[in-house]
Design a protein around this motif. Sequence first.
Motif, PDB file in Angstrom:
ATOM      1  N   ALA A  83     -26.945   9.895   7.074  1.00 28.25           N
ATOM      2  CA  ALA A  83     -27.430   8.597   7.527  1.00 28.25           C
ATOM      3  C   ALA A  83     -27.916   7.779   6.330  1.00 28.25           C
ATOM      4  O   ALA A  83     -28.546   8.320   5.403  1.00 28.25           O
ATOM      5  CB  ALA A  83     -28.552   8.779   8.536  1.00 28.25           C
ATOM      6  N   GLY A  84     -27.613   6.485   6.375  1.00 27.53           N
ATOM      7  CA  GLY A  84     -27.999   5.594   5.296  1.00 27.53           C
ATOM      8  C   GLY A  84     -26.947   5.411   4.226  1.00 27.53           C
ATOM      9  O   GLY A  84     -27.028   4.478   3.423  1.00 27.53           O
ATOM     10  N   ARG A  85     -25.945   6.304   4.214  1.00 24.73           N
ATOM     11  CA  ARG A  85     -24.894   6.192   3.206  1.00 24.73           C
ATOM     12  C   ARG A  85     -23.870   5.144   3.605  1.00 24.73           C
ATOM     13  O   ARG A  85     -23.680   4.815   4.775  1.00 24.73           O
ATOM     14  CB  ARG A  85     -24.199   7.542   3.018  1.00 24.73           C
ATOM     15  CG  ARG A  85     -25.096   8.641   2.491  1.00 24.73           C
ATOM     16  CD  ARG A  85     -25.587   8.346   1.087  1.00 24.73           C
ATOM     17  NE  ARG A  85     -24.513   8.282   0.111  1.00 24.73           N
ATOM     18  CZ  ARG A  85     -24.080   9.336  -0.582  1.00 24.73           C
ATOM     19  NH1 ARG A  85     -24.605  10.523  -0.397  1.00 24.73           N
ATOM     20  NH2 ARG A  85     -23.105   9.181  -1.457  1.00 24.73           N
ATOM     21  N   ARG A  86     -23.196   4.640   2.606  1.00 29.88           N
ATOM     22  CA  ARG A  86     -22.118   3.668   2.797  1.00 29.88           C
ATOM     23  C   ARG A  86     -20.794   4.429   2.875  1.00 29.88           C
ATOM     24  O   ARG A  86     -20.595   5.416   2.156  1.00 29.88           O
ATOM     25  CB  ARG A  86     -22.090   2.690   1.630  1.00 29.88           C
ATOM     26  CG  ARG A  86     -21.007   1.626   1.691  1.00 29.88           C
ATOM     27  CD  ARG A  86     -21.042   0.783   0.413  1.00 29.88           C
ATOM     28  NE  ARG A  86     -20.012  -0.247   0.394  1.00 29.88           N
ATOM     29  CZ  ARG A  86     -20.197  -1.469   0.856  1.00 29.88           C
ATOM     30  NH1 ARG A  86     -21.366  -1.821   1.371  1.00 29.88           N
ATOM     31  NH2 ARG A  86     -19.215  -2.361   0.790  1.00 29.88           N
ATOM     32  N   MET A  87     -19.903   3.967   3.757  1.00 33.99           N
ATOM     33  CA  MET A  87     -18.635   4.675   3.941  1.00 33.99           C
ATOM     34  C   MET A  87     -17.542   3.676   4.254  1.00 33.99           C
ATOM     35  O   MET A  87     -17.764   2.744   5.037  1.00 33.99           O
ATOM     36  CB  MET A  87     -18.748   5.666   5.107  1.00 33.99           C
ATOM     37  CG  MET A  87     -17.458   6.344   5.510  1.00 33.99           C
ATOM     38  SD  MET A  87     -17.053   7.677   4.391  1.00 33.99           S
ATOM     39  CE  MET A  87     -15.423   8.147   4.985  1.00 33.99           C
ATOM     40  N   THR A  88     -16.380   3.854   3.656  1.00 34.30           N
ATOM     41  CA  THR A  88     -15.219   3.025   3.978  1.00 34.30           C
ATOM     42  C   THR A  88     -14.110   3.885   4.535  1.00 34.30           C
ATOM     43  O   THR A  88     -13.686   4.860   3.905  1.00 34.30           O
ATOM     44  CB  THR A  88     -14.721   2.253   2.745  1.00 34.30           C
ATOM     45  OG1 THR A  88     -15.728   1.332   2.320  1.00 34.30           O
ATOM     46  CG2 THR A  88     -13.442   1.484   3.071  1.00 34.30           C
ATOM     47  N   LEU A  89     -13.666   3.526   5.726  1.00 35.02           N
ATOM     48  CA  LEU A  89     -12.516   4.184   6.343  1.00 35.02           C
ATOM     49  C   LEU A  89     -11.274   3.366   5.981  1.00 35.02           C
ATOM     50  O   LEU A  89     -11.256   2.149   6.152  1.00 35.02           O
ATOM     51  CB  LEU A  89     -12.685   4.245   7.865  1.00 35.02           C
ATOM     52  CG  LEU A  89     -13.986   4.844   8.392  1.00 35.02           C
ATOM     53  CD1 LEU A  89     -13.939   4.943   9.903  1.00 35.02           C
ATOM     54  CD2 LEU A  89     -14.274   6.183   7.766  1.00 35.02           C
ATOM     55  N   ARG A  90     -10.267   4.083   5.530  1.00 34.19           N
ATOM     56  CA  ARG A  90      -9.072   3.386   5.057  1.00 34.19           C
ATOM     57  C   ARG A  90      -7.985   3.382   6.111  1.00 34.19           C
ATOM     58  O   ARG A  90      -7.841   4.339   6.907  1.00 34.19           O
ATOM     59  CB  ARG A  90      -8.565   4.039   3.777  1.00 34.19           C
ATOM     60  CG  ARG A  90      -9.598   3.999   2.644  1.00 34.19           C
ATOM     61  CD  ARG A  90      -9.053   4.555   1.343  1.00 34.19           C
ATOM     62  NE  ARG A  90      -8.646   5.953   1.436  1.00 34.19           N
ATOM     63  CZ  ARG A  90      -9.475   6.978   1.328  1.00 34.19           C
ATOM     64  NH1 ARG A  90     -10.778   6.779   1.181  1.00 34.19           N
ATOM     65  NH2 ARG A  90      -9.028   8.219   1.382  1.00 34.19           N
ATOM     66  N   CYS A  91      -7.208   2.315   6.115  1.00 38.09           N
ATOM     67  CA  CYS A  91      -6.093   2.173   7.049  1.00 38.09           C
ATOM     68  C   CYS A  91      -4.976   1.395   6.370  1.00 38.09           C
ATOM     69  O   CYS A  91      -5.223   0.302   5.830  1.00 38.09           O
ATOM     70  CB  CYS A  91      -6.544   1.443   8.318  1.00 38.09           C
ATOM     71  SG  CYS A  91      -5.200   1.112   9.479  1.00 38.09           S
ATOM     72  N   THR A  92      -3.791   1.965   6.400  1.00 33.96           N
ATOM     73  CA  THR A  92      -2.625   1.330   5.794  1.00 33.96           C
ATOM     74  C   THR A  92      -1.452   1.420   6.757  1.00 33.96           C
ATOM     75  O   THR A  92      -1.209   2.471   7.338  1.00 33.96           O
ATOM     76  CB  THR A  92      -2.242   2.018   4.470  1.00 33.96           C
ATOM     77  OG1 THR A  92      -3.326   1.915   3.555  1.00 33.96           O
ATOM     78  CG2 THR A  92      -1.013   1.366   3.864  1.00 33.96           C
ATOM     79  N   GLN A  93      -0.737   0.297   6.895  1.00 32.39           N
ATOM     80  CA  GLN A  93       0.472   0.306   7.717  1.00 32.39           C
ATOM     81  C   GLN A  93       1.652  -0.212   6.903  1.00 32.39           C
ATOM     82  O   GLN A  93       1.482  -1.055   6.018  1.00 32.39           O
ATOM     83  CB  GLN A  93       0.269  -0.528   9.000  1.00 32.39           C
ATOM     84  CG  GLN A  93      -0.178  -1.960   8.770  1.00 32.39           C
ATOM     85  CD  GLN A  93       0.887  -3.001   8.940  1.00 32.39           C
ATOM     86  OE1 GLN A  93       2.059  -2.700   9.184  1.00 32.39           O
ATOM     87  NE2 GLN A  93       0.505  -4.266   8.831  1.00 32.39           N
ATOM     88  N   ASP A  94       2.818   0.319   7.203  1.00 28.36           N
ATOM     89  CA  ASP A  94       4.005  -0.075   6.445  1.00 28.36           C
ATOM     90  C   ASP A  94       5.053  -0.717   7.344  1.00 28.36           C
ATOM     91  O   ASP A  94       6.251  -0.705   7.028  1.00 28.36           O
ATOM     92  CB  ASP A  94       4.595   1.118   5.693  1.00 28.36           C
ATOM     93  CG  ASP A  94       4.998   2.256   6.607  1.00 28.36           C
ATOM     94  OD1 ASP A  94       5.404   3.310   6.088  1.00 28.36           O
ATOM     95  OD2 ASP A  94       4.903   2.094   7.844  1.00 28.36           O
ATOM     96  N   MET A  95       4.610  -1.269   8.456  1.00 27.51           N
ATOM     97  CA  MET A  95       5.526  -1.899   9.399  1.00 27.51           C
ATOM     98  C   MET A  95       5.538  -3.425   9.258  1.00 27.51           C
ATOM     99  O   MET A  95       6.211  -4.106  10.027  1.00 27.51           O
ATOM    100  CB  MET A  95       5.133  -1.501  10.832  1.00 27.51           C
ATOM    101  CG  MET A  95       5.255   0.001  11.078  1.00 27.51           C
ATOM    102  SD  MET A  95       4.653   0.510  12.696  1.00 27.51           S
ATOM    103  CE  MET A  95       2.895   0.504  12.400  1.00 27.51           C
ATOM    104  N   ARG A  96       4.753  -3.931   8.311  1.00 24.05           N
ATOM    105  CA  ARG A  96       4.630  -5.378   8.083  1.00 24.05           C
ATOM    106  C   ARG A  96       4.130  -6.112   9.327  1.00 24.05           C
ATOM    107  O   ARG A  96       4.466  -7.272   9.559  1.00 24.05           O
ATOM    108  CB  ARG A  96       5.969  -5.984   7.630  1.00 24.05           C
ATOM    109  CG  ARG A  96       6.597  -5.290   6.423  1.00 24.05           C
ATOM    110  CD  ARG A  96       5.673  -5.270   5.221  1.00 24.05           C
ATOM    111  NE  ARG A  96       5.433  -6.604   4.690  1.00 24.05           N
ATOM    112  CZ  ARG A  96       4.527  -6.868   3.743  1.00 24.05           C
ATOM    113  NH1 ARG A  96       3.758  -5.915   3.261  1.00 24.05           N
ATOM    114  NH2 ARG A  96       4.384  -8.101   3.291  1.00 24.05           N
ATOM    115  N   HIS A  97       3.277  -5.421  10.082  1.00 24.27           N
ATOM    116  CA  HIS A  97       2.693  -6.050  11.251  1.00 24.27           C
ATOM    117  C   HIS A  97       1.648  -7.074  10.843  1.00 24.27           C
ATOM    118  O   HIS A  97       0.889  -6.872   9.894  1.00 24.27           O
ATOM    119  CB  HIS A  97       2.041  -4.997  12.149  1.00 24.27           C
ATOM    120  CG  HIS A  97       3.039  -4.221  12.949  1.00 24.27           C
ATOM    121  ND1 HIS A  97       2.676  -3.098  13.685  1.00 24.27           N
ATOM    122  CD2 HIS A  97       4.354  -4.392  13.157  1.00 24.27           C
ATOM    123  CE1 HIS A  97       3.735  -2.627  14.308  1.00 24.27           C
ATOM    124  NE2 HIS A  97       4.780  -3.389  13.995  1.00 24.27           N
TER     125      HIS A  97
END
Lengths: 112, 112
Positions: free
Chosen positions: B15-29
């Motif tokens: 708790a209190g920490r910073r977190m980035t969830l990553r998401c990448t798509q290759d469908m050019r949506h």
Amino acid sequence: GESVGLHLPTLSVQEGDNSIINCAYSNSASDYFIWYKQESGKGPQFIIDIRSNMDKRQGQRVTVLLNKTVKHLSLQIAATQPGDSAVYFCAEPYNYGQNFVFGPGTRLSVLP
Amino acid sequence: IAGITQAPTSQILAAGRRMTLRCTQDMRHNAMYWYRQDLGLGLRLIHYSNTAGTTGKGEVPDGYSVSRANTDDFPLTLASAVPSQTSVYFCASSETMNTEAFFGQGTRLTVV
């Protein structure tokens, strides 16, 4: 506000029988609906969609029925197989089509 | 194989920490979304993006931020994690708004 709900949270069917999963929606202006299937540990997967100018749409072993009078959707799965065991969600457009709101889901269990 | 990739698949975070969830798509949506899924509450939209360079708030945006610098990537950041953010997070994309979405495999996040 809009809401999408399901009549039955769980459904158990015998392998080979037909399954019917129901969904109620509250926004009479909704013009597009989608059914998703989510297997354990996976993300939701598109099954079939229907637009409001249709009452019925068929796919492979699946049929979606739309009753706009009572604001009700159903997903019918013919000859249910073990691989159909999953949670099924209906979704309708929200915020003028900016995104979708999902119902809480129905868990389908296929009995051998 | 075309699709959506999320990382990490799971994470335990203090708790209190910073977190980035990553998401990448290759469908050019054009459109991308972040949902959280909690038992009994279904899928709830956190943030969305209609196209690169634009973002919008969903149903439960508090405590989260997103950016959409390009078409393919849509990271979700928790600035200061709290236990109530324990959930499974799904990234999704669609060709345009109001069309079927394709989901990633999810990130299971536990905040302790």
